[in-house]
Write a protein that holds these residues in place. Structure first.
Motif, PDB file in Angstrom:
ATOM      1  N   ASN A  48       0.813  -1.218   0.000  1.00 61.03           N
ATOM      2  CA  ASN A  48       0.000   0.000   0.000  1.00 61.03           C
ATOM      3  C   ASN A  48       0.847   1.269   0.000  1.00 61.03           C
ATOM      4  OD1 ASN A  48      -2.856  -0.746  -0.072  1.00 61.03           O
ATOM      5  ND2 ASN A  48      -2.318  -1.923   1.740  1.00 61.03           N
ATOM      6  N   ILE A  49       1.956   1.264   0.704  1.00 61.98           N
ATOM      7  CA  ILE A  49       2.856   2.429   0.684  1.00 61.98           C
ATOM      8  C   ILE A  49       3.447   2.623  -0.711  1.00 61.98           C
ATOM      9  CG2 ILE A  49       5.093   3.299   1.489  1.00 61.98           C
ATOM     10  CD1 ILE A  49       4.323   2.283   4.292  1.00 61.98           C
ATOM     11  N   LEU A  50       3.853   1.536  -1.368  1.00 59.83           N
ATOM     12  CA  LEU A  50       4.412   1.640  -2.719  1.00 59.83           C
ATOM     13  C   LEU A  50       3.382   2.177  -3.712  1.00 59.83           C
ATOM     14  CD1 LEU A  50       6.567  -1.620  -2.927  1.00 59.83           C
ATOM     15  CD2 LEU A  50       7.390   0.751  -2.764  1.00 59.83           C
ATOM     16  N   ILE A  51       2.150   1.708  -3.603  1.00 60.22           N
ATOM     17  CA  ILE A  51       1.093   2.219  -4.489  1.00 60.22           C
ATOM     18  C   ILE A  51       0.872   3.704  -4.224  1.00 60.22           C
ATOM     19  CG2 ILE A  51      -1.368   2.095  -5.065  1.00 60.22           C
ATOM     20  CD1 ILE A  51      -1.123  -0.975  -4.559  1.00 60.22           C
ATOM     21  N   TRP A  52       0.790   4.081  -2.964  1.00 60.29           N
ATOM     22  CA  TRP A  52       0.584   5.492  -2.607  1.00 60.29           C
ATOM     23  C   TRP A  52       1.744   6.362  -3.105  1.00 60.29           C
ATOM     24  CZ3 TRP A  52       3.557   8.420   0.869  1.00 60.29           C
ATOM     25  CH2 TRP A  52       3.065   9.712   1.109  1.00 60.29           C
ATOM     26  N   ALA A  53       2.965   5.866  -2.958  1.00 60.96           N
ATOM     27  CA  ALA A  53       4.144   6.663  -3.300  1.00 60.96           C
ATOM     28  C   ALA A  53       4.391   6.763  -4.805  1.00 60.96           C
ATOM     29  CB  ALA A  53       5.382   6.085  -2.619  1.00 60.96           C
ATOM     30  N   PHE A  54       4.104   5.709  -5.548  1.00 63.30           N
ATOM     31  CA  PHE A  54       4.524   5.682  -6.948  1.00 63.30           C
ATOM     32  C   PHE A  54       3.398   5.663  -7.975  1.00 63.30           C
ATOM     33  CE2 PHE A  54       8.129   3.814  -4.587  1.00 63.30           C
ATOM     34  CZ  PHE A  54       9.074   4.785  -4.903  1.00 63.30           C
ATOM     35  N   ALA A  55       2.195   5.317  -7.571  1.00 63.11           N
ATOM     36  CA  ALA A  55       1.096   5.266  -8.537  1.00 63.11           C
ATOM     37  C   ALA A  55       0.436   6.644  -8.651  1.00 63.11           C
ATOM     38  CB  ALA A  55       0.064   4.224  -8.109  1.00 63.11           C
ATOM     39  N   PRO A  56      -0.051   6.965  -9.834  1.00 63.49           N
ATOM     40  CA  PRO A  56      -0.737   8.251  -9.989  1.00 63.49           C
ATOM     41  C   PRO A  56      -2.149   8.187  -9.392  1.00 63.49           C
ATOM     42  CG  PRO A  56      -0.835   7.011 -12.033  1.00 63.49           C
ATOM     43  CD  PRO A  56       0.010   6.205 -11.089  1.00 63.49           C
ATOM     44  N   GLN A  57      -2.749   9.355  -9.242  1.00 59.75           N
ATOM     45  CA  GLN A  57      -4.157   9.386  -8.885  1.00 59.75           C
ATOM     46  C   GLN A  57      -4.867   8.735 -10.056  1.00 59.75           C
ATOM     47  OE1 GLN A  57      -6.002   9.294  -6.430  1.00 59.75           O
ATOM     48  NE2 GLN A  57      -5.415  11.064  -5.264  1.00 59.75           N
ATOM     49  N   PRO A  58      -5.865   7.959  -9.943  1.00 58.03           N
ATOM     50  CA  PRO A  58      -6.782   7.728  -8.829  1.00 58.03           C
ATOM     51  C   PRO A  58      -6.370   6.595  -7.881  1.00 58.03           C
ATOM     52  CG  PRO A  58      -7.659   6.683 -10.784  1.00 58.03           C
ATOM     53  CD  PRO A  58      -6.357   7.330 -11.178  1.00 58.03           C
ATOM     54  N   TRP A  59      -5.159   6.073  -7.987  1.00 61.14           N
ATOM     55  CA  TRP A  59      -4.717   4.962  -7.150  1.00 61.14           C
ATOM     56  C   TRP A  59      -4.379   5.398  -5.724  1.00 61.14           C
ATOM     57  CZ3 TRP A  59      -4.735  -0.120  -8.561  1.00 61.14           C
ATOM     58  CH2 TRP A  59      -5.004  -0.374  -9.908  1.00 61.14           C
ATOM     59  N   ARG A  60      -4.015   6.634  -5.542  1.00 57.14           N
ATOM     60  CA  ARG A  60      -3.573   7.091  -4.220  1.00 57.14           C
ATOM     61  C   ARG A  60      -4.686   7.092  -3.185  1.00 57.14           C
ATOM     62  NH1 ARG A  60       0.861  11.795  -5.509  1.00 57.14           N
ATOM     63  NH2 ARG A  60       2.414  10.329  -6.302  1.00 57.14           N
ATOM     64  N   THR A  61      -5.876   7.475  -3.584  1.00 56.67           N
ATOM     65  CA  THR A  61      -6.988   7.506  -2.621  1.00 56.67           C
ATOM     66  C   THR A  61      -7.287   6.118  -2.063  1.00 56.67           C
ATOM     67  OG1 THR A  61      -7.907   9.502  -3.593  1.00 56.67           O
ATOM     68  CG2 THR A  61      -9.395   8.151  -2.249  1.00 56.67           C
ATOM     69  N   PRO A  62      -7.486   5.090  -2.900  1.00 57.23           N
ATOM     70  CA  PRO A  62      -7.727   3.766  -2.312  1.00 57.23           C
ATOM     71  C   PRO A  62      -6.540   3.238  -1.495  1.00 57.23           C
ATOM     72  CG  PRO A  62      -7.808   3.635  -4.718  1.00 57.23           C
ATOM     73  CD  PRO A  62      -7.664   5.072  -4.351  1.00 57.23           C
ATOM     74  N   SER A  63      -5.317   3.637  -1.868  1.00 59.76           N
ATOM     75  CA  SER A  63      -4.176   3.177  -1.064  1.00 59.76           C
ATOM     76  C   SER A  63      -4.208   3.812   0.322  1.00 59.76           C
ATOM     77  CB  SER A  63      -2.846   3.460  -1.771  1.00 59.76           C
ATOM     78  OG  SER A  63      -2.565   4.837  -1.808  1.00 59.76           O
ATOM     79  N   LEU A  64      -4.575   5.083   0.416  1.00 58.95           N
ATOM     80  CA  LEU A  64      -4.712   5.728   1.730  1.00 58.95           C
ATOM     81  C   LEU A  64      -5.874   5.131   2.525  1.00 58.95           C
ATOM     82  CD1 LEU A  64      -4.063   9.463   0.812  1.00 58.95           C
ATOM     83  CD2 LEU A  64      -2.615   7.977   2.214  1.00 58.95           C
ATOM     84  N   GLN A  65      -6.966   4.830   1.833  1.00 58.66           N
ATOM     85  CA  GLN A  65      -8.097   4.180   2.497  1.00 58.66           C
ATOM     86  C   GLN A  65      -7.689   2.800   3.009  1.00 58.66           C
ATOM     87  OE1 GLN A  65     -10.867   4.313  -0.773  1.00 58.66           O
ATOM     88  NE2 GLN A  65     -11.880   6.158   0.013  1.00 58.66           N
ATOM     89  N   ALA A  66      -6.936   2.075   2.200  1.00 55.59           N
ATOM     90  CA  ALA A  66      -6.478   0.736   2.606  1.00 55.59           C
ATOM     91  C   ALA A  66      -5.558   0.817   3.818  1.00 55.59           C
ATOM     92  CB  ALA A  66      -5.777   0.042   1.439  1.00 55.59           C
ATOM     93  N   MET A  67      -4.638   1.775   3.810  1.00 58.97           N
ATOM     94  CA  MET A  67      -3.729   1.920   4.960  1.00 58.97           C
ATOM     95  C   MET A  67      -4.487   2.326   6.215  1.00 58.97           C
ATOM     96  SD  MET A  67      -0.153   3.442   3.445  1.00 58.97           S
ATOM     97  CE  MET A  67      -0.795   4.697   2.368  1.00 58.97           C
ATOM     98  N   THR A  68      -5.483   3.183   6.066  1.00 56.53           N
ATOM     99  CA  THR A  68      -6.303   3.589   7.210  1.00 56.53           C
ATOM    100  C   THR A  68      -7.093   2.389   7.735  1.00 56.53           C
ATOM    101  OG1 THR A  68      -6.483   5.829   6.326  1.00 56.53           O
ATOM    102  CG2 THR A  68      -8.110   5.172   7.977  1.00 56.53           C
ATOM    103  N   ALA A  69      -7.742   1.662   6.838  1.00 55.07           N
ATOM    104  CA  ALA A  69      -8.519   0.485   7.234  1.00 55.07           C
ATOM    105  C   ALA A  69      -7.618  -0.564   7.885  1.00 55.07           C
ATOM    106  CB  ALA A  69      -9.242  -0.108   6.026  1.00 55.07           C
TER     107      ALA A  69
END
Length: 175
Positions: A48-69
């Protein structure tokens, strides 16, 4: 009520013994031993950190949601493990098949299953086409926990419910 609880408990053990005993073969031994780690803390956090750090939006929002969950879902798992200190099946049932370095903490609920469902549900909601890959993958991780002798089916079901519920709540409350 006690009779119903005993019947569910016996069914849980019976299903565990069938999955852990009768289904064992070389192919599943190899794949499930490795795939189970996708639900571990290191894998779920790093992916999830790798997706958040390297993927463009719209991938960042679900990665932050996943890390929060993922973070929030750890709390009910930790509380449940303290309140209901269930022994792992390989420690409680003679003849259970298990593998290298099995966990020794309490069994209920499955933290790996909780983590994989908390981590994958935000991506399934954001990108429904990924569901055909992520849902079976999450179910395989849950199944692997039984197959490897680490959890009863009810542990895995509880992890599925906790992880999915926390992820759904996270998505619903996301601002």
């Amino acid at each position: 009520m006690r009779h119903l609880f005993m019947k569910l408990h016996l069914g849980d053990r019976h299903l565990f013994k069938w999955i852990n005993g009768r289904m064992h073969n070389r192919f599943l031994n190899f794949w499930l031993f490795y795939l189970t780690h996708l639900g571990g803390a290191i894998s779920t956090i790093v992916i999830n950190i790798l997706i958040w750090a390297f993927a463009p939006q719209p991938w960042r929002t679900p990665s932050l949601q996943a890390m929060t969950a993922l973070a929030v879902s750890h709390l009910p798992v930790a509380v449940a493990k303290k309140l209901y200190p269930r022994m792992r099946p390989y420690l409680a049932l003679p003849g259970t098949n298990t593998f290298r370095n099995p966990l020794k903490d309490h069994s209920f609920p499955s933290g790996h299953t909780t983590a994989i469902f908390a981590s994958t549900l935000p991506y399934m909601v954001a990108f429904p086409t990924l569901t055909v890959i992520l849902l079976p993958l999450a179910c395989i991780v849950g199944f692997s926990r039984i197959y490897l002798g680490l959890h009863y089916p009810s542990d895995v079901f509880a992890g599925l419910v906790i992880g999915s519920s926390v992820a759904a709540g996270t998505i619903a409350l996301w601002i």
